[in-house]
Design an enzyme around this catalytic site. Structure first.
Site, PDB file in Angstrom:
ATOM      1  N   LYS A   1       4.992 -32.354 -14.592  1.00  0.00           N
ATOM      2  CA  LYS A   1       3.933 -33.165 -13.957  1.00  0.00           C
ATOM      3  C   LYS A   1       2.921 -33.635 -14.994  1.00  0.00           C
ATOM      4  O   LYS A   1       2.394 -34.738 -14.904  1.00  0.00           O
ATOM      5  CB  LYS A   1       3.209 -32.344 -12.874  1.00  0.00           C
ATOM      6  CG  LYS A   1       4.094 -31.932 -11.720  1.00  0.00           C
ATOM      7  CD  LYS A   1       3.366 -31.072 -10.731  1.00  0.00           C
ATOM      8  CE  LYS A   1       2.972 -29.717 -11.281  1.00  0.00           C
ATOM      9  NZ  LYS A   1       4.080 -28.827 -11.629  1.00  0.00           N
TER      10      LYS A   1
ATOM     11  N   ASP B   1       6.479 -26.511 -13.069  1.00  0.00           N
ATOM     12  CA  ASP B   1       6.996 -26.811 -14.408  1.00  0.00           C
ATOM     13  C   ASP B   1       7.952 -28.002 -14.414  1.00  0.00           C
ATOM     14  O   ASP B   1       8.851 -28.085 -15.246  1.00  0.00           O
ATOM     15  CB  ASP B   1       7.724 -25.584 -15.016  1.00  0.00           C
ATOM     16  CG  ASP B   1       6.881 -24.337 -14.936  1.00  0.00           C
ATOM     17  OD1 ASP B   1       5.697 -24.423 -15.275  1.00  0.00           O
ATOM     18  OD2 ASP B   1       7.410 -23.276 -14.531  1.00  0.00           O
TER      19      ASP B   1
ATOM     20  N   GLN C   1       1.545 -26.217  -9.939  1.00  0.00           N
ATOM     21  CA  GLN C   1       2.702 -25.492  -9.375  1.00  0.00           C
ATOM     22  C   GLN C   1       3.635 -26.487  -8.664  1.00  0.00           C
ATOM     23  O   GLN C   1       3.725 -27.617  -9.099  1.00  0.00           O
ATOM     24  CB  GLN C   1       2.243 -24.362  -8.434  1.00  0.00           C
ATOM     25  CG  GLN C   1       1.605 -23.186  -9.163  1.00  0.00           C
ATOM     26  CD  GLN C   1       0.113 -23.339  -9.355  1.00  0.00           C
ATOM     27  OE1 GLN C   1      -0.576 -23.835  -8.499  1.00  0.00           O
ATOM     28  NE2 GLN C   1      -0.383 -22.889 -10.485  1.00  0.00           N
TER      29      GLN C   1
ATOM     30  N   GLY D   1       0.076 -24.800 -16.250  1.00  0.00           N
ATOM     31  CA  GLY D   1       0.142 -25.171 -17.662  1.00  0.00           C
ATOM     32  C   GLY D   1       0.874 -26.481 -17.807  1.00  0.00           C
ATOM     33  O   GLY D   1       2.082 -26.539 -17.649  1.00  0.00           O
ATOM     34  N   HIS D   2       0.127 -27.558 -18.023  1.00  0.00           N
ATOM     35  CA  HIS D   2       0.755 -28.863 -18.199  1.00  0.00           C
ATOM     36  C   HIS D   2       0.781 -29.200 -19.677  1.00  0.00           C
ATOM     37  O   HIS D   2      -0.237 -29.104 -20.349  1.00  0.00           O
ATOM     38  CB  HIS D   2      -0.034 -29.957 -17.488  1.00  0.00           C
ATOM     39  CG  HIS D   2      -0.173 -29.739 -16.018  1.00  0.00           C
ATOM     40  ND1 HIS D   2       0.880 -29.397 -15.221  1.00  0.00           N
ATOM     41  CD2 HIS D   2      -1.237 -29.833 -15.204  1.00  0.00           C
ATOM     42  CE1 HIS D   2       0.463 -29.287 -13.976  1.00  0.00           C
ATOM     43  NE2 HIS D   2      -0.816 -29.535 -13.944  1.00  0.00           N
TER      44      HIS D   2
HETATM   45  P1  GDP Z   1       4.197 -29.107 -15.560  1.00  0.00           P
HETATM   46  O1  GDP Z   1       3.451 -27.845 -15.357  1.00  0.00           O
HETATM   47  O2  GDP Z   1       4.890 -29.584 -14.324  1.00  0.00           O
HETATM   48  O3  GDP Z   1       3.393 -30.179 -16.219  1.00  0.00           O
HETATM   49  O4  GDP Z   1       5.381 -28.789 -16.572  1.00  0.00           O
HETATM   50  P2  GDP Z   1       5.283 -28.091 -18.009  1.00  0.00           P
HETATM   51  O5  GDP Z   1       4.364 -28.865 -18.863  1.00  0.00           O
HETATM   52  O6  GDP Z   1       5.077 -26.651 -17.877  1.00  0.00           O
HETATM   53  O7  GDP Z   1       6.793 -28.232 -18.479  1.00  0.00           O
HETATM   54  C1  GDP Z   1       7.339 -29.388 -18.826  1.00  0.00           C
HETATM   55  C2  GDP Z   1       7.796 -29.290 -20.267  1.00  0.00           C
HETATM   56  O8  GDP Z   1       8.835 -30.196 -20.461  1.00  0.00           O
HETATM   57  C3  GDP Z   1       6.727 -29.680 -21.283  1.00  0.00           C
HETATM   58  O9  GDP Z   1       6.902 -28.955 -22.458  1.00  0.00           O
HETATM   59  C4  GDP Z   1       6.984 -31.160 -21.512  1.00  0.00           C
HETATM   60  O10 GDP Z   1       6.567 -31.609 -22.798  1.00  0.00           O
HETATM   61  C5  GDP Z   1       8.474 -31.206 -21.409  1.00  0.00           C
HETATM   62  N1  GDP Z   1       9.023 -32.430 -20.846  1.00  0.00           N
HETATM   63  C6  GDP Z   1       8.509 -33.220 -19.865  1.00  0.00           C
HETATM   64  N2  GDP Z   1       9.371 -34.216 -19.590  1.00  0.00           N
HETATM   65  C7  GDP Z   1      10.439 -34.058 -20.411  1.00  0.00           C
HETATM   66  C8  GDP Z   1      11.692 -34.741 -20.566  1.00  0.00           C
HETATM   67  O11 GDP Z   1      11.989 -35.718 -19.905  1.00  0.00           O
HETATM   68  N3  GDP Z   1      12.564 -34.225 -21.489  1.00  0.00           N
HETATM   69  C9  GDP Z   1      12.288 -33.132 -22.233  1.00  0.00           C
HETATM   70  N4  GDP Z   1      13.203 -32.708 -23.097  1.00  0.00           N
HETATM   71  N5  GDP Z   1      11.126 -32.462 -22.118  1.00  0.00           N
HETATM   72  C10 GDP Z   1      10.229 -32.916 -21.213  1.00  0.00           C
END
Ligand code: GDP
Length: 437
Positions: A16, A13, A224, A40-41
């Site tokens: 990515k 999370d 992950q 879940g991205h």
């Molecule tokens: P992943 O599984 O690593 O892709 O991460 P997730 O998508 O589960 O979680 C990242 C969350 O943070 C998502 O809702 C993104 O839209 C949000 N996000 C990503 N980068 C940023 C950021 O720099 N600032 C904020 N406030 N939200 C972000």
């Protein structure tokens, strides 16, 4: 142009999805190399918000080939539902999407076994997402897995399913006291999925290696994070696959000499979903503040994420085991308004100071984090695109993150949208931008 692995440095999370989305603009191919639909991205662009579970987020760009590699476990029901959701939002899925014939399938009994096993563990449960991912990987290693390519050979698929159900139904009915599965029903269900997916199944090893030989740019997308990796994570509170950069080779059939660099994605603080040790966890108002401002709720399960301070030990270890060339730091904006910030530089346990990640879970569970305190910043960084304009305290914080991680920062994310990003150096195009202080 080169081939780049994007990997999470914490417990997943890290954001990515957003980073892969930005980099995919310069990539010809994006390939997922491990995990299943538990990932879940979230990607926010000018059109809408998209949540990806199995399909690489590169699918949002026309002309980018998206591949599900052999290291992924595929739940066809979840995949078809995701394809439908994306197509309903106007995303084109056709020749731009390919699934490895060597990827393993998730079958309904994998979900039933996982659910029953977690229930029987009681308080010792791992906190899995219940999507059958662990049992599918277990079958792969036990050499009784059924692969995506088997969907194209109905008699072989039926024979494998029949053989497996003898043992699996015994376990479900006798050990866990739940209903088993009927061969005919599962067979028909999966032949229906085969009909829908057959046009996408191919030899992705040949496809990928050909693309690399033709000097196309390939982005390897991890799901992950490092500390959920089956070998290097906080075992047994981990996922069942190789989430680290090495998994990009075994999960796609591309050799290590063909990979040019590894980018580690790290949040400016730390979060964790599910059970397991988390030394810098904050169970006070500061933690719930991070949770609220960072919208720290799982994209797949909606589960609230545990929040804590940035942990340098965790990320330094990720630098090592992934061979990170650089970092993308996300969610800097979530720290806006914090009077002071803490970063963890080591762990103390029974009089001993740990600077490196201990393998012993008891140490990780009982240790006291050693903190350094830095000054926070009051002016907002949300949406900033210039490093120069960041508050001095934010720059100092980022410098300390770099030092603790032992890795330079290439990208800083200041919001969930594509353009809310500071790109100091694009690791794919390697056009250097001088950092101005
Ligand atoms: P992943 O599984 O690593 O892709 O991460 P997730 O998508 O589960 O979680 C990242 C969350 O943070 C998502 O809702 C993104 O839209 C949000 N996000 C990503 N980068 C940023 C950021 O720099 N600032 C904020 N406030 N939200 C972000």
């Amino acid at each position: 142009m080169g081939n780049l692995v994007v990997v999470g440095t914490q417990w997943g999370d890290e954001g990515k999805g957003k980073i892969v989305d930005i980099l995919a603009r310069d990539a010809d191919v994006v390939v997922r190399y491990q995990g299943g639909s538990n990932a879940g991205h979230t990607v926010v662009n000018q059109r809408a918000t998209f949540v990806f579970h199995l399909i690489p987020s590169g699918i949002l760009y026309r002309g980018t080939l998206c591949i599900i590699g052999n290291g992924v476990v595929v739940d066809p029901e979840a995949l078809i539902a995701e394809m439908d959701r994306l197509q309903a939002k106007g995303v084109k899925i056709g020749k731009n999407f390919v699934i490895s014939q060597r990827a393993h399938l998730i079958l309904p009994y994998h979900k039933a076994i996982e659910k029953a096993s977690e229930q029987s563990r009681g308080s010792r449960r791992i906190g899995t997402t219940g999507r059958g991912i662990g049992p599918s990987y277990a079958d792969k290693m036990a050499r009784i897995g059924i692969r995506v390519g088997d969907l194209l050979n109905p008699s072989l698929f039926r024979r494998k399913l029949e053989e497996n159900l003898v043992e699996i139904n015994w376990f479900l009915e006798r050990l866990y006291k739940v209903d088993g599965f009927q061969l005919e029903k599962v067979f028909q269900q999966y032949m229906g999925y085969a009909e829908r997916l057959k046009g996408y199944i191919a030899d992705t090893v040949t496809l990928l290696n050909k693309a690399i030989d033709e000097k196309r740019t390939v982005l390897f997308e991890g799901a992950q994070g490092t500390h959920l990796d089956v070998d290097f994570g906080t075992y047994p509170y981990v996922t069942s696959s190789s989430a680290v950069a090495g998994g990009a080779c075994t999960g796609t059939g591309v050799g290590p000499t063909k990979i040019d660099a590894v980018l580690g994605v790290t949040k400016a603080y730390t979060t964790r979903v599910g059970s397991g040790p988390f030394p810098t966890e904050l169970t006070d108002a500061v933690g719930s503040g991070l949770q609220e401002r960072g919208k720290e709720f799982g994209a797949t399960t909606g589960r609230p994420r545990r929040c804590g301070w940035f942990d340098g030990v965790l990320v330094r270890y990720a630098t090592k085991v992934n061979g990170l060339a650089s970092l993308a730091v996300t969610k800097l904006d979530v720290l806006d308004g914090c009077k002071e910030l803490r970063v963890c530089t080591g762990y103390r346990h029974e009089g001993r100071l740990y600077r490196e990640m201990p393998a012993d879970l008891q140490v990780l569970t009982e240790c006291q984090p050693v903190y350094e305190t830095l000054r926070g910043w009051s002016s907002p960084t949300t949406g900033m695109t210039s490093y120069k304009k960041l508050p001095a305290e934010a720059k100092r914080y980022l410098n300390r993150v770099e030092e603790l991680a032992g890795c330079p920062i290439d990208i800083i994310s200041t919001g969930s949208k594509r353009d809310q990003t500071i790109i100091l150096r694009n690791p794919l195009t390697v056009r250097s931008r001088k950092r101005q202080c």
